[in-house]
Write a protein that holds these residues in place. Structure first.
Motif, PDB file in Angstrom:
ATOM      1  N   ASN A  47       5.249 -10.648   4.845  1.00  0.00           N
ATOM      2  CA  ASN A  47       4.090 -10.676   4.836  1.00  0.00           C
ATOM      3  C   ASN A  47       3.152 -10.419   6.081  1.00  0.00           C
ATOM      4  O   ASN A  47       2.219  -9.983   6.024  1.00  0.00           O
ATOM      5  CB  ASN A  47       3.709 -12.200   4.589  1.00  0.00           C
ATOM      6  CG  ASN A  47       3.254 -12.564   3.260  1.00  0.00           C
ATOM      7  OD1 ASN A  47       2.265 -11.516   2.981  1.00  0.00           O
ATOM      8  ND2 ASN A  47       3.372 -13.580   2.546  1.00  0.00           N
ATOM      9  N   LYS A  48       3.919 -10.258   7.227  1.00  0.00           N
ATOM     10  CA  LYS A  48       3.249  -9.813   8.428  1.00  0.00           C
ATOM     11  C   LYS A  48       3.222  -8.199   8.384  1.00  0.00           C
ATOM     12  O   LYS A  48       2.220  -7.668   9.275  1.00  0.00           O
ATOM     13  CB  LYS A  48       4.146 -10.314   9.610  1.00  0.00           C
ATOM     14  CG  LYS A  48       3.793 -11.845   9.926  1.00  0.00           C
ATOM     15  CD  LYS A  48       4.859 -12.392  10.652  1.00  0.00           C
ATOM     16  CE  LYS A  48       4.607 -11.849  12.183  1.00  0.00           C
ATOM     17  NZ  LYS A  48       5.898 -12.694  13.097  1.00  0.00           N
ATOM     18  N   LEU A  49       3.918  -7.564   7.505  1.00  0.00           N
ATOM     19  CA  LEU A  49       3.648  -6.082   7.402  1.00  0.00           C
ATOM     20  C   LEU A  49       2.208  -5.924   7.100  1.00  0.00           C
ATOM     21  O   LEU A  49       1.957  -6.470   5.859  1.00  0.00           O
ATOM     22  CB  LEU A  49       4.709  -5.408   6.712  1.00  0.00           C
ATOM     23  CG  LEU A  49       6.120  -5.528   7.119  1.00  0.00           C
ATOM     24  CD1 LEU A  49       7.213  -4.923   6.344  1.00  0.00           C
ATOM     25  CD2 LEU A  49       6.334  -5.059   8.762  1.00  0.00           C
ATOM     26  N   ILE A  50       1.453  -4.898   7.716  1.00  0.00           N
ATOM     27  CA  ILE A  50       0.132  -5.090   7.289  1.00  0.00           C
ATOM     28  C   ILE A  50      -0.023  -4.476   6.043  1.00  0.00           C
ATOM     29  O   ILE A  50      -1.085  -4.682   5.282  1.00  0.00           O
ATOM     30  CB  ILE A  50      -0.588  -3.970   8.390  1.00  0.00           C
ATOM     31  CG1 ILE A  50      -0.401  -4.739   9.636  1.00  0.00           C
ATOM     32  CG2 ILE A  50      -2.093  -3.781   8.096  1.00  0.00           C
ATOM     33  CD1 ILE A  50      -1.308  -6.032   9.975  1.00  0.00           C
ATOM     34  N   ASN A  51       0.844  -3.300   5.497  1.00  0.00           N
ATOM     35  CA  ASN A  51       0.704  -2.711   4.500  1.00  0.00           C
ATOM     36  C   ASN A  51       1.303  -3.507   3.237  1.00  0.00           C
ATOM     37  O   ASN A  51       1.392  -3.000   2.018  1.00  0.00           O
ATOM     38  CB  ASN A  51       1.778  -1.451   4.355  1.00  0.00           C
ATOM     39  CG  ASN A  51       1.093  -0.408   5.418  1.00  0.00           C
ATOM     40  OD1 ASN A  51       1.993   0.300   5.848  1.00  0.00           O
ATOM     41  ND2 ASN A  51      -0.118  -0.276   5.468  1.00  0.00           N
ATOM     42  N   VAL A  52       1.956  -4.659   3.352  1.00  0.00           N
ATOM     43  CA  VAL A  52       2.393  -5.526   2.176  1.00  0.00           C
ATOM     44  C   VAL A  52       1.046  -6.338   1.714  1.00  0.00           C
ATOM     45  O   VAL A  52       0.571  -7.121   2.435  1.00  0.00           O
ATOM     46  CB  VAL A  52       3.452  -6.535   2.835  1.00  0.00           C
ATOM     47  CG1 VAL A  52       3.838  -7.544   1.768  1.00  0.00           C
ATOM     48  CG2 VAL A  52       4.823  -5.691   3.193  1.00  0.00           C
ATOM     49  N   VAL A  53       0.980  -6.105   0.410  1.00  0.00           N
ATOM     50  CA  VAL A  53      -0.263  -6.829  -0.009  1.00  0.00           C
ATOM     51  C   VAL A  53      -0.052  -8.191  -0.739  1.00  0.00           C
ATOM     52  O   VAL A  53      -0.663  -9.103  -0.765  1.00  0.00           O
ATOM     53  CB  VAL A  53      -1.056  -5.965  -1.031  1.00  0.00           C
ATOM     54  CG1 VAL A  53      -2.118  -6.452  -1.780  1.00  0.00           C
ATOM     55  CG2 VAL A  53      -1.459  -4.639  -0.420  1.00  0.00           C
ATOM     56  N   GLY A  72       5.558   5.984   5.273  1.00  0.00           N
ATOM     57  CA  GLY A  72       6.393   5.158   6.236  1.00  0.00           C
ATOM     58  C   GLY A  72       6.523   3.627   5.852  1.00  0.00           C
ATOM     59  O   GLY A  72       7.243   3.007   6.412  1.00  0.00           O
ATOM     60  N   GLU A  78       0.870  -1.123  -0.011  1.00  0.00           N
ATOM     61  CA  GLU A  78      -0.003   0.045   0.041  1.00  0.00           C
ATOM     62  C   GLU A  78       0.887   1.261   0.035  1.00  0.00           C
ATOM     63  O   GLU A  78       2.033   1.157   0.713  1.00  0.00           O
ATOM     64  CB  GLU A  78      -0.943   0.038   1.420  1.00  0.00           C
ATOM     65  CG  GLU A  78      -1.944  -1.018   1.249  1.00  0.00           C
ATOM     66  CD  GLU A  78      -2.920  -1.003   2.435  1.00  0.00           C
ATOM     67  OE1 GLU A  78      -3.870   0.004   2.382  1.00  0.00           O
ATOM     68  OE2 GLU A  78      -2.402  -1.586   3.305  1.00  0.00           O
ATOM     69  N   ALA A 124      10.215   2.320   5.087  1.00  0.00           N
ATOM     70  CA  ALA A 124      10.771   2.282   6.448  1.00  0.00           C
ATOM     71  C   ALA A 124      10.379   1.149   7.160  1.00  0.00           C
ATOM     72  O   ALA A 124      11.261   0.433   7.825  1.00  0.00           O
ATOM     73  CB  ALA A 124      10.413   3.702   7.406  1.00  0.00           C
ATOM     74  N   ARG A 125       9.122   0.706   6.974  1.00  0.00           N
ATOM     75  CA  ARG A 125       8.588  -0.674   7.551  1.00  0.00           C
ATOM     76  C   ARG A 125       9.371  -1.860   6.962  1.00  0.00           C
ATOM     77  O   ARG A 125       9.790  -2.622   7.513  1.00  0.00           O
ATOM     78  CB  ARG A 125       7.116  -0.568   7.580  1.00  0.00           C
ATOM     79  CG  ARG A 125       6.540   0.215   8.030  1.00  0.00           C
ATOM     80  CD  ARG A 125       4.828   0.002   8.164  1.00  0.00           C
ATOM     81  NE  ARG A 125       4.083   1.101   8.424  1.00  0.00           N
ATOM     82  CZ  ARG A 125       3.755   1.371   9.902  1.00  0.00           C
ATOM     83  NH1 ARG A 125       4.135   0.541  10.641  1.00  0.00           N
ATOM     84  NH2 ARG A 125       2.997   2.530  10.246  1.00  0.00           N
ATOM     85  N   ARG A 175      -2.206   3.733  -5.522  1.00  0.00           N
ATOM     86  CA  ARG A 175      -2.538   3.572  -4.387  1.00  0.00           C
ATOM     87  C   ARG A 175      -1.613   2.526  -3.566  1.00  0.00           C
ATOM     88  O   ARG A 175      -1.621   2.139  -2.528  1.00  0.00           O
ATOM     89  CB  ARG A 175      -4.273   2.745  -4.540  1.00  0.00           C
ATOM     90  CG  ARG A 175      -4.982   3.219  -3.716  1.00  0.00           C
ATOM     91  CD  ARG A 175      -6.248   2.370  -4.016  1.00  0.00           C
ATOM     92  NE  ARG A 175      -6.439   1.406  -2.504  1.00  0.00           N
ATOM     93  CZ  ARG A 175      -7.014   0.221  -2.617  1.00  0.00           C
ATOM     94  NH1 ARG A 175      -7.667  -0.248  -3.808  1.00  0.00           N
ATOM     95  NH2 ARG A 175      -7.223  -0.625  -1.454  1.00  0.00           N
ATOM     96  N   GLY A 229       7.918 -14.784   4.944  1.00  0.00           N
ATOM     97  CA  GLY A 229       7.175 -14.852   6.049  1.00  0.00           C
ATOM     98  C   GLY A 229       6.958 -13.366   6.785  1.00  0.00           C
ATOM     99  O   GLY A 229       6.096 -13.319   7.325  1.00  0.00           O
ATOM    100  N   GLN A 230       8.059 -12.953   7.211  1.00  0.00           N
ATOM    101  CA  GLN A 230       8.275 -11.745   8.060  1.00  0.00           C
ATOM    102  C   GLN A 230       7.691 -10.631   7.320  1.00  0.00           C
ATOM    103  O   GLN A 230       6.990  -9.805   7.846  1.00  0.00           O
ATOM    104  CB  GLN A 230       9.685 -11.764   8.448  1.00  0.00           C
ATOM    105  CG  GLN A 230      10.066 -12.817   9.478  1.00  0.00           C
ATOM    106  CD  GLN A 230       9.287 -12.689  10.953  1.00  0.00           C
ATOM    107  OE1 GLN A 230       8.440 -11.971  11.195  1.00  0.00           O
ATOM    108  NE2 GLN A 230       9.750 -13.866  11.583  1.00  0.00           N
TER     109      GLN A 230
END
Lengths: 572, 180
Positions: free
Chosen positions: B80-86, B28, B24, B31-32, B57, B77-78
Motif C-alpha cells: 500500500n505504501k507504493l505510490i502507484n498502488v491504488v 516501472g 496505475e 518492477a516496484r 490508466r 501494508g508495504q
C-alpha cells in the motif's frame, strides 16, 4: 509562456518554496545549471555528491523543510545513493534531482548513464523519470508533496538532458489538492474509538512508559507531547531519533533507551505493563532480543505508517495517524479519565535513577582526555539552543548520552542507516537552515576522514560550523566490539596517531585548526571556537582509545542483560 | 478425470493468498511491486498483470502470495505504501473467482494420439496446434482443474512442455451463482 525544460524545473523548485539547492554540476544536468544563475534559489557547490545529500538532510532535520539536492547522471547519481538510503531509514524529506542521459540514449549504456530510478526504487518513497518537459511542474509538485506528507522520506526525480533542453509552455505547479495521485492518501487523524481505548489503557496502566520516537519531531508535536506527558504523569523515554522531543531536564524524562540507552530507560521498558509508542518503530537497537523485549507490556502503537504497526511487535491497539493529531486527541480523551496512582512505579524508577545514573570514570590528573568529558564541556560552554550533529560510532552515542537536550531539533544524527561521515555535511546543511545558531559537528576521526572535504564547501560558501573530533586513532565502536566480543583481537581498526595532521588539514581547507591534548586546554579551545564566526573551526581532541560506551546491550542479547558501567556493576 | 492434484509440488494452494492489486499503469510499476516482494523477503507464487480499464490508466496485478513467507498484513501494508498502488483486495480462496490458462505441447507418436485426444476432450481442453509428432492443447479454468490436467499430462506423457499463466482473480459477486 515558452521556456526551456531547465527553466521550468528551476521555476517549479522556486514555486515549491526551495530556498537552497545543494548540488554538483555535470554533463547531463548542465542545462539546469544555466537558469540557476538567474534564480532566487541559493546553490551551494559541494565537493562530493554524498555531501550534497547529507547537507540537504541536515537542512531538513534542522528546519522541518524538505532538503533539495541536485546532481548529474551516472556517478553523480550513484554518489548520492547513500544519503538517499539514510533519508529513507530516518524518514527525512529529501528531494533529489538527477540529470539523465537523453531519452533516446537511455538503455544504450551511454556515457555516464545509470539506471538511478531502478537503483533507488527500494530506498525512495517514490521516484520519477520525466520523459516530457510539460510534466515538469506536476512531477515536481508531486515529488515535494510525497516527500513531505505522511511518513516523510526521500524522493528522486530523474530528468534526461533532452527534456531540460526542450521548449515547453509553462503552467504553474498544481496545488496538493490538484495532484493526480490516486494511490496516495496519508491519514492524519487517528480512529477516535482506538484513541479513546488507548487513553483508557494509559489511564489504567500501573507501569506505563511513553516510548517517544522521531515521528513526534517529524509531526512537530512537541507541545502536544508535553501536554500528554503532564496529563498522564507517565515516564517517558526518548529514542536516539527523538532526543530533545521532551527536555532532558523534565522530571518525567528517563532519557534514551536502547543498545546504549541508560539503565532506567531500558529497564523501565522491560518492566512496563504498557508501552505507549508514539512515532517509534521498535527498532532492533531499541528492543534488543525481540522475544525478551518488554515481556509483560501491552502495546499501543501510534504511527503514521500503517505498515509499521505490528511489523515488529504485535500491538494491542494500533492507531494510524499523524503524531500531533493523535497526541492531541489522546490528551483530550485523557483529560477527564481518573488516573491510576503511579507513585509505586515512580519510586522504583527513581531508585534505578539514583543507583544507575549515566556515568564514566573521569580522567586522572594529567591522563589522556575522556571523550565524555569533552561532550560535557562542549555542552556547558555552548548556547543552549546550539545544534549538535553527529557521525556514527562511539562519539555519536556519547553525544546522545552526555549532552543535555533541552530543545527539539537540536540533535541531528544518522540513526537507522548508521552512515559514517554524516556529521560534517549534515552540520553544514543545519547551519544553512539556521545561520544564526551555533552548530557543532561532533565527529570521530574515522568519520571525519570520510567527508572532511566538505569543510572546503563550508569555508568558501561562508558556513561557519564547528567540528569537535573525538580522536582516539581508532574506529572506536568496532574496536569496542573486538575488545568485548572478539577476545581483544583488534582487526583493521587502528587508524593512526600521526596521520593525518588534522590541524594542517583544517587550515589547508581554510578553517581554524586547534589540537587539544590536555584537560586544562579543553575549555579555552571550545571558547575560542565558539567565538569564531567567520570560518569553520576544527578541534582535534586527543581522547582515550580504551574508553567504551556504557551501558550496553550486546547485539542479540536481552535488554535484561544490560551491561552498566563497570563502576556500577554488582561487586564494584 | 484423475483426482485433483493436491500435493507435493509448487501448485499447492494451501498456504497461498490472492492479492488483487489495482495499480496505475505507469512505467516501472511492475518492477516496484516485484522489487518490494524481493527486498522484504516475501515470496510470490504466481503473478499476472494486464490493463484493467479501457483507457489503460490502470492495471490489475493478481499476485498469489506465499502467506507463510510473511504475515499478510505486512505484505499488504508495504504494498500500500507504493505510490502507484491504488487499491489492494485480499481475496480469501472462498471469496475469489479464479481462472488460469495453460498451454501444453505433448510429443506423442501419431498412433498413440487417440488416447490423448480423449483425455483432452474429457478435461474440456482443446487442441490449438498439431504436427506429425506433437499436439499443443490449451485449457482455461480453475487452478485446481489445471493442476489435475497438468498432472495427467505430465504423468502420461513425460515428453511435454507446459506453460501456465498464473492465476487471475476477482471477488465473487454477492449471492454468487457460480460453482467454480
Amino acid at each position: 509562456m515558452n521556456i526551456t525544460g531547465a527553466q521550468a524545473l528551476i521555476k517549479a523548485l522556486e514555486q515549491q518554496g526551495t530556498e537552497v539547492i545543494f548540488g554538483y554540476p555535470g554533463g547531463a544536468i548542465l542545462p539546469v545549471y544555466d537558469p540557476i544563475i538567474d534564480s532566487s534559489i541559493r546553490h551551494i557547490l559541494v565537493r562530493h555528491e554524498q555531501g550534497a545529500g547529507h547537507m540537504a538532510e541536515g537542512y531538513a532535520q534542522a528546519t522541518g523543510r524538505p532538503g533539495v539536492a541536485m546532481v548529474t547522471s551516472g556517478p553523480g547519481a550513484t554518489n548520492i545513493v547513500t544519503p538517499i538510503s539514510n533519508a529513507y531509514m530516518d524518514s527525512i524529506p529529501l528531494v533529489v534531482i538527477t540529470g539523465q542521459v537523453p531519452t533516446a540514449a537511455i538503455g544504450t549504456d551511454a556515457f555516464q548513464e545509470c539506471d538511478i530510478t531502478g537503483i533507488t526504487m527500494g530506498i525512495t518513497k517514490h521516484n520519477w523519470l520525466i520523459k516530457d518537459a510539460k510534466d515538469i511542474p506536476d512531477v515536481i509538485a508531486e515529488a515535494f508533496y510525497v516527500a513531505t506528507t505522511g511518513r516523510p522520506g526521500p524522493v528522486l526525480v530523474d530528468v534526461p538532458k533532452d527534456v531540460t533542453q526542450s521548449m515547453v509552455d509553462w503552467h504553474d505547479c498544481p496545488s496538493p489538492a490538484e495532484l493526480n495521485l490516486p494511490g496516495y492518501h496519508p491519514l492524519l487523524e487517528g480512529d477516535p474509538e482506538a484513541v479513546a481505548a488507548a487513553a483508557r489503557m494509559l489511564a489504567e496502566a500501573e507501569r506505563p512508559v511513553l516510548y517517544v520516537g522521531g515521528g513526534v519531531l517529524k509531526a512537530r508535536a512537541i507541545e502536544a507531547l508535553a501536554e500528554l506527558v503532564r496529563l498522564s504523569g507517565a515516564p517517558v523515554v526518548t529514542t536516539l531519533m527523538a532526543r530533545g522531543a521532551l527536555p532532558d531536564s523534565h522530571p518525567q524524562n528517563l532519557g534514551m533507551p536502547g543498545m546504549h540507552g541508560n539503565y532506567t530507560a531500558v529497564t523501565a521498558m522491560q518492566r512496563a505493563d504498557l508501552l505507549f509508542s508514539l512515532g517509534a518503530r521498535f527498532d532492533d537497537r531499541v528492543t534488543g532480543r525481540l522475544d525478551a523485549f518488554a515481556p509483560n507490556a501491552a502495546i499501543v502503537h501510534v504511527d503514521i505508517d500503517p505498515a509499521e504497526i505490528g511489523k515488529v511487535r504485535a500491538a494491542n491497539i494500533g492507531i494510524v495517524g499523524d503524531a500531533r493529531h493523535v497526541i492531541e486527541a489522546l490528551s483530550t480523551a485523557s483529560a477527564t479519565l481518573p488516573r491510576t496512582d503511579l507513585s509505586a512505579w515512580w519510586k522504583t524508577l527513581d531508585g534505578w535513577r539514583a543507583q544507575f545514573p549515566m556515568t564514566y570514570e573521569p580522567a586522572a590528573e594529567g591522563a589522556v582526555l575522556k571523550p565524555q568529558a569533552i561532550i560535557e564541556r562542549l555542552n556547558a560552554l555552548s548556547p543552549k539552543d546550539a545544534i549538535v550533529v553527529a557521525g556514527v560510532g562511539q562519539h555519536q552515542m556519547w553525544a546522545a548520552q552526555h549532552w543535555d537536550y533541552e530543545y527539539p531539533y537540536t540533535w541531528i544524527n544518522s540513526g537507522g542507516a548508521g552512515t559514517m561521515g554524516f556529521a560534517i555535511p549534515a552540520a553544514i546543511g543545519a547551519k544553512v537552515g539556521h545561520p544564526g545558531r551555533t552548530v557543532w559537528a561532533i565527529d570521530g576521526d574515522g568519520c571525519f576522514q570520510m567527508t572532511a572535504q566538505e569543510l572546503v564547501t563550508a569555508r568558501s560558501e561562508g558556513i561557519p560550523i564547528k567540528v569537535a573530533i573525538l580522536n582516539n586513532s581508532y574506529l572506536g565502536m568496532v574496536r569496542q566490539w573486538q575488545e568485548m566480543f572478539y577476545e581483544e583481537r583488534y582487526s583493521e581498526v587502528y587508524l593512526s596517531q600521526d596521520l593525518p595532521n588534522y590541524v594542517m588539514w583544517a587550515e589547508a581547507m581554510g578553517c581554524v585548526g586547534i589540537r587539544v591534548d590536555r584537560a586544562e586546554d579543553v575549555d579555552a579551545a571550545i571558547e575560542r571556537a565558539n567565538s569564531i564566526n567567520d570560518r569553520p573551526v576544527v578541534i582535534d581532541f586527543r581522547t582515550d582509545a580504551t574508553e567504551k560506551v556504557f551501558p550496553m546491550v550486546a547485539a542479540g542479547a536481552s535488554n535484561d542483560d544490560i551491561m552498566v558501567h563497570p563502576t556500577q556493576q554488582v561487586g564494584a | 478425470m484423475p483426482e485433483p492434484f493436491s500435493g507435493t509440488t509448487t501448485h499447492s494452494p494451501i498456504t497461498h493468498h490472492i492479492l488483487s492489486v489495482l495499480v496505475e499503469n505507469k512505467a516501472g510499476v511492475l518492477a516496484r511491486v516485484a522489487g518490494l516482494f524481493s527486498r522484504r523477503s516475501f515470496n510470490i507464487f504466481s503473478l499476472a498483470v494486464a490493463p484493467a480499464d479501457a483507457h489503460e490508466r490502470f492495471s490489475r496485478i493478481t499476485i498469489v502470495v506465499d502467506a507463510e513467507s510473511a504475515p499478510l498484513e505486512q505484505v499488504v501494508g508495504q504494498l500500500n505504501k507504493l505510490i502507484n498502488v491504488v487499491e489492494i483486495r485480499d481475496l480469501g480462496s472462498n471469496e475469489a473467482l479464479e481462472r488460469e490458462l495453460l498451454l501444453a505441447t505433448v510429443h506423442v507418436p501419431h498412433q498413440e494420439r487417440d488416447h490423448l485426444l480423449e483425455s483432452v476432450a474429457d478435461a474440456g481442453a482443446s487442441v490449438v496446434d498439431i504436427s506429425d509428432d506433437a499436439i499443443t492443447v490449451t485449457l482455461s479454468g480453475t487452478p485446481t482443474a489445471l493442476n489435475a490436467f497438468e498432472a495427467m499430462v505430465a504423468q502420461g506423457y513425460p515428453q511435454c512442455e507446459i506453460q501456465r499463466t498464473g492465476r487471475v482473480a476477482l471477488p465473487r459477486l454477492n449471492n454468487s451463482a457460480t460453482t467454480a
